[in-house]
Write a protein that holds these residues in place. Structure first.
Motif, PDB file in Angstrom:
ATOM      1  N   HIS A 170       0.848  -1.196   0.000  1.00  0.00           N
ATOM      2  CA  HIS A 170       0.000   0.000   0.000  1.00  0.00           C
ATOM      3  C   HIS A 170       0.884   1.248   0.000  1.00  0.00           C
ATOM      4  CE1 HIS A 170      -3.116   2.849   0.896  1.00  0.00           C
ATOM      5  NE2 HIS A 170      -4.037   1.904   0.991  1.00  0.00           N
TER       6      HIS A 170
ATOM      7  N   LEU B  55       0.873  -2.054  -9.271  1.00  0.00           N
ATOM      8  CA  LEU B  55      -0.244  -2.759  -8.644  1.00  0.00           C
ATOM      9  C   LEU B  55       0.138  -4.193  -8.289  1.00  0.00           C
ATOM     10  CD1 LEU B  55      -3.210  -2.044  -7.950  1.00  0.00           C
ATOM     11  CD2 LEU B  55      -3.852  -3.401  -9.935  1.00  0.00           C
TER      12      LEU B  55
ATOM     13  N   SER C 232      -7.219  -3.619  -3.969  1.00  0.00           N
ATOM     14  CA  SER C 232      -6.475  -4.042  -5.162  1.00  0.00           C
ATOM     15  C   SER C 232      -6.053  -5.502  -5.047  1.00  0.00           C
ATOM     16  CB  SER C 232      -5.248  -3.155  -5.387  1.00  0.00           C
ATOM     17  OG  SER C 232      -4.258  -3.373  -4.393  1.00  0.00           O
TER      18      SER C 232
ATOM     19  N   GLN D 152      -1.326   1.624  -9.113  1.00  0.00           N
ATOM     20  CA  GLN D 152      -2.128   2.284  -8.084  1.00  0.00           C
ATOM     21  C   GLN D 152      -1.788   3.775  -8.005  1.00  0.00           C
ATOM     22  OE1 GLN D 152      -1.557   0.777  -4.071  1.00  0.00           O
ATOM     23  NE2 GLN D 152       0.593   0.339  -4.395  1.00  0.00           N
TER      24      GLN D 152
END
Length: 325
Positions: free
Chosen positions: A131, A152, A167, A201
């Motif tokens: 993250h 990602l 995700s 992301q």
């Protein structure tokens, strides 16, 4: 048939990543069998505890005793919030995963589960994602791992890591395609309505300036940059004002913030531009000038490099007024 172990660590565990993973893999297995194939996967939840209560006791999990699993083909680590005792609580699990990988198992980790995976030592010298919000803490704890939070999904020698939050759904689709086939992954994508082609992301990342580094000189430099975004900043002159050589200034800036001065300036400008595009009716050119760019090509290139989207696409995606047109 492949044996898949979804591990259940001690402590807080993100329930959605556990159940979401289980549900999609079960769905893929059933779809595979409906096509006339034998089951592809045997899936279990396993840990070193008999029971784990989650979400203030609303849900209770009863994992299989992980000591009973001598060999597995794929280990999946759910999202777990980092805490100071995370590694101590899960020392036995960390050892078990390390030994399974050495025996041929692959490992996939969701979101902040990367902290547990990194604790095994198996990511040393490798590339991974997690993250974006915990990137600074991850780099502090594991400086020898090449963290790329804009990506990602990262695959590196039988180890698969992914970005943040939901995700993990894209990671599971990736694993479905790898272990089953593309058709099964597309089926799951359609049934669970997951965008199968997401690869970054970056559009979701929020730049938060690192300021708890303790370097007063660099804090002053950061403040100067943030207060003069519309001006053309010379880092040679800024270093001179701070009575430091440009070389030492750059070195200390990177050590303190994780970015070069130029990268930091670009990220602060783009973050301001993002907020303006999200909330206002200003044109792209008005926003560009507001954050100190005079060249629209340069602005678009930097914006897309950082967010993965053009300014126009970003505004169309996140500005409510544009979205409702």
């Amino acid at each position: 048939m492949k044996h898949v172990t979804i591990v259940v660590p001690h402590g807080e565990v993100n329930l959605s990543s556990l159940y979401g993973c289980l549900e999609i893999l079960y769905s893929a297995n059933k779809h595979w069998q409906r096509a006339g194939n034998k089951p592809m996967m045997e899936i279990c939840l396993a840990g070193f505890m008999k029971e784990l209560k989650l979400d203030i006791g609303y849900f209770t999990i009863h994992p299989v005793d992980i000591d009973e699993i001598k060999n597995t083909d794929l280990i999946i680590i759910p999202s777990v919030p980092y805490s100071d005792d995370l590694f101590v609580q899960n020392a036995a699990l960390i050892t078990w995963m390390r030994e399974q990988y050495k025996s041929g198992a692959e490992i996939a980790t969701m979101c902040t589960g990367a902290f547990l995976l990194a604790a095994t030592g198996l990511l040393e010298g490798k590339t991974c994602s997690t993250h974006w919000e915990v990137a600074a803490n991850f780099r502090r704890l594991f400086p020898n791992i090449d963290l790329q939070p804009d990506r990602l999904i990262v695959a590196d020698k039988g180890i698969y890591t992914n970005g943040g939050a939901y995700s993990f759904l894209n990671l599971i689709l990736f694993l479905v395609e790898k272990y089953f086939n593309r058709d099964t992954a597309i089926f799951c994508s359609k049934v669970f309505e997951i965008d199968i082609e997401r690869s970054s992301q970056s559009p979701f990342m929020i730049f938060r300036a690192q300021k708890n580094h303790g370097d007063e000189l660099i804090s002053r430099a950061q403040t100067y940059i943030e207060e003069n975004l519309a001006e053309k900043i010379s880092f040679e002159e800024l270093a001179s004002k701070l009575a430091i050589s440009r070389r030492n200034f750059d070195r200390r800036f990177v050590k303190a913030t994780g970015n070069t001065p130029v990268e930091y300036l670009q990220r602060v400008k783009v973050e301001l531009a993002k907020h303006t595009l999200e909330k206002g009716r200003k044109t792209i050119f008005e926003v560009m000038y507001e954050v100190g760019y005079a060249d629209d090509k340069a602005f678009r290139e930097v914006f897309k490099k950082i967010t993965g989207l053009s300014p126009l696409d970003y505004k169309a995606k996140y500005n409510k007024d544009v979205a409702l047109v």
